[in-house]
Design a protein around this motif. Structure first.
Motif, PDB file in Angstrom:
ATOM      1  N   GLY A  79      12.639  -9.307  -1.442  1.00  0.00           N
ATOM      2  CA  GLY A  79      11.282  -9.313  -0.887  1.00  0.00           C
ATOM      3  C   GLY A  79      10.498 -10.562  -1.240  1.00  0.00           C
ATOM      4  N   MET A  80      11.212 -11.638  -1.613  1.00  0.00           N
ATOM      5  CA  MET A  80      10.592 -12.934  -1.879  1.00  0.00           C
ATOM      6  C   MET A  80      11.013 -13.916  -0.797  1.00  0.00           C
ATOM      7  N   PHE A  81      10.091 -14.809  -0.399  1.00  0.00           N
ATOM      8  CA  PHE A  81      10.349 -15.714   0.720  1.00  0.00           C
ATOM      9  C   PHE A  81       9.774 -17.098   0.429  1.00  0.00           C
ATOM     10  N   CYS A  82      10.249 -18.082   1.188  1.00  0.00           N
ATOM     11  CA  CYS A  82       9.718 -19.443   1.071  1.00  0.00           C
ATOM     12  C   CYS A  82       9.813 -20.112   2.438  1.00  0.00           C
ATOM     13  N   PHE A  83       8.727 -20.730   2.885  1.00  0.00           N
ATOM     14  CA  PHE A  83       8.718 -21.370   4.211  1.00  0.00           C
ATOM     15  C   PHE A  83       7.463 -22.220   4.367  1.00  0.00           C
TER      16      PHE A  83
ATOM     17  N   GLU B 157      -7.753  -7.675   2.081  1.00  0.00           N
ATOM     18  CA  GLU B 157      -7.545  -6.824   3.253  1.00  0.00           C
ATOM     19  C   GLU B 157      -8.470  -5.608   3.159  1.00  0.00           C
ATOM     20  N   SER B 158      -9.157  -5.330   4.260  1.00  0.00           N
ATOM     21  CA  SER B 158     -10.034  -4.154   4.299  1.00  0.00           C
ATOM     22  C   SER B 158      -9.234  -2.866   4.460  1.00  0.00           C
ATOM     23  N   THR B 159      -8.043  -3.007   5.026  1.00  0.00           N
ATOM     24  CA  THR B 159      -7.140  -1.864   5.163  1.00  0.00           C
ATOM     25  C   THR B 159      -5.716  -2.406   5.164  1.00  0.00           C
ATOM     26  N   PRO B 160      -4.755  -1.712   4.525  1.00  0.00           N
ATOM     27  CA  PRO B 160      -3.390  -2.260   4.489  1.00  0.00           C
ATOM     28  C   PRO B 160      -2.732  -2.251   5.867  1.00  0.00           C
ATOM     29  N   ARG B 161      -2.125  -3.395   6.258  1.00  0.00           N
ATOM     30  CA  ARG B 161      -1.419  -3.484   7.543  1.00  0.00           C
ATOM     31  C   ARG B 161       0.013  -3.979   7.343  1.00  0.00           C
ATOM     32  N   ASN B 162       0.580  -3.706   6.193  1.00  0.00           N
ATOM     33  CA  ASN B 162       1.971  -4.042   5.882  1.00  0.00           C
ATOM     34  C   ASN B 162       2.152  -5.553   5.665  1.00  0.00           C
ATOM     35  N   THR B 163       3.397  -5.955   5.360  1.00  0.00           N
ATOM     36  CA  THR B 163       3.617  -7.319   4.855  1.00  0.00           C
ATOM     37  C   THR B 163       3.585  -8.410   5.922  1.00  0.00           C
ATOM     38  N   ALA B 164       3.889  -8.083   7.184  1.00  0.00           N
ATOM     39  CA  ALA B 164       3.853  -9.135   8.213  1.00  0.00           C
ATOM     40  C   ALA B 164       2.434  -9.698   8.333  1.00  0.00           C
ATOM     41  N   ALA B 165       1.451  -8.812   8.398  1.00  0.00           N
ATOM     42  CA  ALA B 165       0.055  -9.255   8.518  1.00  0.00           C
ATOM     43  C   ALA B 165      -0.425  -9.923   7.229  1.00  0.00           C
ATOM     44  N   ALA B 166      -0.071  -9.352   6.082  1.00  0.00           N
ATOM     45  CA  ALA B 166      -0.526  -9.915   4.802  1.00  0.00           C
ATOM     46  C   ALA B 166      -0.071 -11.364   4.655  1.00  0.00           C
ATOM     47  N   ILE B 167       1.196 -11.623   5.009  1.00  0.00           N
ATOM     48  CA  ILE B 167       1.729 -12.984   4.891  1.00  0.00           C
ATOM     49  C   ILE B 167       1.118 -13.886   5.969  1.00  0.00           C
TER      50      ILE B 167
ATOM     51  N   PRO C 228      -0.695  -4.317  14.454  1.00  0.00           N
ATOM     52  CA  PRO C 228       0.440  -3.404  14.218  1.00  0.00           C
ATOM     53  C   PRO C 228       0.882  -3.476  12.752  1.00  0.00           C
ATOM     54  N   SER C 229       1.095  -2.310  12.146  1.00  0.00           N
ATOM     55  CA  SER C 229       1.462  -2.246  10.734  1.00  0.00           C
ATOM     56  C   SER C 229       2.982  -2.260  10.609  1.00  0.00           C
ATOM     57  N   ILE C 230       3.555  -3.472  10.506  1.00  0.00           N
ATOM     58  CA  ILE C 230       5.017  -3.577  10.365  1.00  0.00           C
ATOM     59  C   ILE C 230       5.377  -4.574   9.274  1.00  0.00           C
ATOM     60  N   SER C 231       6.563  -4.398   8.728  1.00  0.00           N
ATOM     61  CA  SER C 231       6.996  -5.243   7.617  1.00  0.00           C
ATOM     62  C   SER C 231       7.418  -6.617   8.121  1.00  0.00           C
ATOM     63  N   VAL C 232       7.391  -7.584   7.215  1.00  0.00           N
ATOM     64  CA  VAL C 232       7.819  -8.935   7.575  1.00  0.00           C
ATOM     65  C   VAL C 232       9.317  -8.955   7.892  1.00  0.00           C
ATOM     66  N   ASP C 233      10.088  -8.085   7.240  1.00  0.00           N
ATOM     67  CA  ASP C 233      11.523  -8.012   7.543  1.00  0.00           C
ATOM     68  C   ASP C 233      11.732  -7.668   9.013  1.00  0.00           C
ATOM     69  N   TYR C 234      11.037  -6.638   9.460  1.00  0.00           N
ATOM     70  CA  TYR C 234      11.190  -6.177  10.839  1.00  0.00           C
ATOM     71  C   TYR C 234      10.591  -7.179  11.828  1.00  0.00           C
ATOM     72  N   ALA C 235       9.431  -7.760  11.479  1.00  0.00           N
ATOM     73  CA  ALA C 235       8.724  -8.655  12.402  1.00  0.00           C
ATOM     74  C   ALA C 235       9.433  -9.995  12.578  1.00  0.00           C
TER      75      ALA C 235
ATOM     76  N   GLU D 298       4.845 -19.798  13.787  1.00  0.00           N
ATOM     77  CA  GLU D 298       5.579 -19.987  15.058  1.00  0.00           C
ATOM     78  C   GLU D 298       6.550 -18.832  15.302  1.00  0.00           C
ATOM     79  N   GLU D 299       7.311 -18.471  14.267  1.00  0.00           N
ATOM     80  CA  GLU D 299       8.313 -17.411  14.410  1.00  0.00           C
ATOM     81  C   GLU D 299       7.647 -16.045  14.590  1.00  0.00           C
ATOM     82  N   LEU D 300       6.529 -15.831  13.893  1.00  0.00           N
ATOM     83  CA  LEU D 300       5.788 -14.575  14.057  1.00  0.00           C
ATOM     84  C   LEU D 300       5.261 -14.460  15.492  1.00  0.00           C
ATOM     85  N   GLU D 301       4.728 -15.574  16.009  1.00  0.00           N
ATOM     86  CA  GLU D 301       4.200 -15.561  17.383  1.00  0.00           C
ATOM     87  C   GLU D 301       5.324 -15.297  18.394  1.00  0.00           C
ATOM     88  N   LYS D 302       6.517 -15.822  18.099  1.00  0.00           N
ATOM     89  CA  LYS D 302       7.648 -15.662  19.011  1.00  0.00           C
ATOM     90  C   LYS D 302       8.188 -14.226  18.994  1.00  0.00           C
ATOM     91  N   TYR D 303       8.332 -13.652  17.796  1.00  0.00           N
ATOM     92  CA  TYR D 303       9.054 -12.381  17.681  1.00  0.00           C
ATOM     93  C   TYR D 303       8.145 -11.158  17.519  1.00  0.00           C
TER      94      TYR D 303
END
Length: 334
Positions: free
Chosen positions: A187-191, A83-93, A232-239, A198-203
Motif C-alpha cells: 500500500g505504498m507508492f511513488c510517482f 477530508e470532510s468525509t472519507p472517499r477512499n484512497t484514490a481520492a485521498a491521493i 466515487p469511493s474507490i481504492s487507488v488499487d482499483y482506480a 493523467e492515469e487517474l483521469e484516463k482510468y
C-alpha cells in the motif's frame, strides 16, 4: 539529472477497526503510543524526514488535530489536507497530487505501518524515486516471510506487475509463496504528481473530475463536504494500479507489517521485548496483575471502558465485534 522536489504524502484516514478497543475513532491506531513510546504516525514522519523535502498529511476532520499536535511538537512544517468525509484512497491521493507541482515526486505511505531495516528501506525508496522520474507509477512489494492471509499480493515478473490479488485464503496464500514470484502489497507508492493525475483521469475519469472540483473548493486545505460526496469511493488499487500500463514494482526486503490485527501487533511487541507468560499469553494496556489459566497464545487488551480477550489466531474476527457495535451505534467506538 536535475533535483526533483520529493514530498512524503502520509495517509491517515484509517480507523483500525481490527484493533478495537485500543483503536477508537477519537484515537485511531496510528496515534497510539504503544510502539517504543512513539506513535506509528510519528515513526512514519521520522522514517522519511531525511528523504523528503516536504510533508503532506491527508487526514480527516476527526483526526487532523492529532496529526497537528505531533508535528507541532517537533516543529515540523507540512501541507495539511483535511477530508470532510472519507472517499477512499484514490481520492485521498488525488488531493495530494492536485496540491503538488506537476513534477514533484510523491512517496505515498499509510501512517500506521511498522518498518524495520532502514538501509533496505532507503534503498527501495531510492530505486522507486528513480523509476518515478523515468515515468512510472511505482508500488512497493514486500518479499513475504509466510503465507499471510491478511495482505493483498502482487504477482510480478522482475519489476513488471502481472496482477494484483485480493487477500487470499490459506490454501491460495501457500500456493503464492510456493510459486515464489508473489509479493505482499504494502500500500505504498511513488510517482510524479502529473503522471498519477493523467492515469487517474484516463482510468477513473469520474474520480479525477469530482476530486478536482472538490479540491478547487478547498478552504485552507479543508475539502468541501458537498463536493466530496460526489466523488466515487474507490481504492487507488482499483482506480489506477490494476489498470495502468505504467506500473512497476520495487521488490523490497525491509521488515514490514501493517499492524492490521492483534496477531501482528503481538508479533511486533514480542520482537521489542514486551512480556509474555510461559504459555505465550500477553497483556496490553495495563500493568495490573493478570493471570491466564488454561490458555495459550491469548491476548488480553485492557482499556478504561472496554476489554477484549482473544486467541491470537482469531485476530481477524475483531472487526466483527466492531461491526456489531457500529450497528448498535455504540459510544464504545468513539
Amino acid at each position: 539529472m536535475e533535483k526533483k522536489s520529493i514530498s512524503h504524502v502520509i495517509l491517515t484516514g484509517g480507523v483500525g477497526s481490527r484493533l478495537w478497543p485500543l483503536s477508537r475513532k477519537s484515537r485511531p491506531k496510528q496515534y497510539l503510543e504503544i510502539f517504543d513510546g512513539k506513535s506509528l504516525f510519528e515513526m512514519t514522519v521520522d522514517r522519511n524526514s531525511n528523504i523528503a523535502d516536504k510533508i503532506m498529511v491527508v487526514g480527516n476532520i476527526d483526526n487532523c488535530h492529532l496529526s497537528k499536535a505531533i508535528l507541532e511538537k517537533s516543529n515540523t512544517s507540512y501541507v495539511d489536507i483535511i477530508e470532510s468525509t472519507p472517499r477512499n484512497t484514490a481520492a485521498a491521493i488525488a488531493f495530494a497530487a492536485f496540491a503538488s507541482d506537476p513534477d514533484d515526486v510523491l512517496i505515498v505511505t499509510p501512517s500506521d505501518h511498522i518498518i524495520g531495516d532502514m538501509q533496505s528501506y532507503e534503498e527501495a525508496i531510492d530505486e522507486a524515486i528513480t523509476k518515478a522520474i523515468d515515468g512510472y507509477i511505482v508500488t512497493f512489494g514486500i518479499i513475504p516471510t509466510k503465507p499471510e492471509i491478511g495482505y493483498g499480493y502482487i504477482e510480478r515478473k522482475g519489476d513488471d506487475v502481472i496482477s494484483f490479488r485480493e487477500k487470499p485464503n490459506q490454501v491460495t496464500a501457500a500456493d503464492f509463496i510456493a510459486k515464489g514470484n508473489f509479493l505482499w502489497n504494502s500500500g505504498m507508492f511513488c510517482f510524479k504528481a502529473s503522471l498519477f493525475l493523467e492515469e487517474l483521469e484516463k482510468y477513473a475519469p469520474k474520480v479525477y473530475e469530482k476530486a478536482k472540483i472538490a479540491w478547487e473548493k478547498n478552504i485552507h486545505g479543508v475539502i468541501d463536504l458537498d463536493a466530496s460526496m460526489e466523488i466515487p469511493s474507490i481504492s487507488v488499487d482499483y482506480a489506477v494500479m490494476e489498470r495502468s500500463k505504467k506500473i512497476k514494482v520495487v521488490s523490497s526486503k525491509f521488515v514490514w507489517s501493517d499492524l492490521g490485527s492483534f496477531e501482528s501487533v503481538y508479533d511486533y511487541l514480542v520482537s521489542i521485548g514486551h512480556p509474555v507468560d510461559k504459555n505465550r499469553n500477553m497483556v496490553v494496556g495495563t500493568d495490573k496483575f493478570t493471570s491466564f489459566i488454561g490458555m495459550k497464545d491469548a491476548i488480553f487488551i485492557y482499556t478504561d471502558t472496554a476489554h477484549l480477550i482473544l486467541q491470537k489466531e482469531f485476530s481477524q474476527d475483531v472487526k466483527n465485534v466492531y461491526g456489531m457495535l457500529e450497528r448498535e451505534n455504540s459510544s464504545l467506538l468513539s
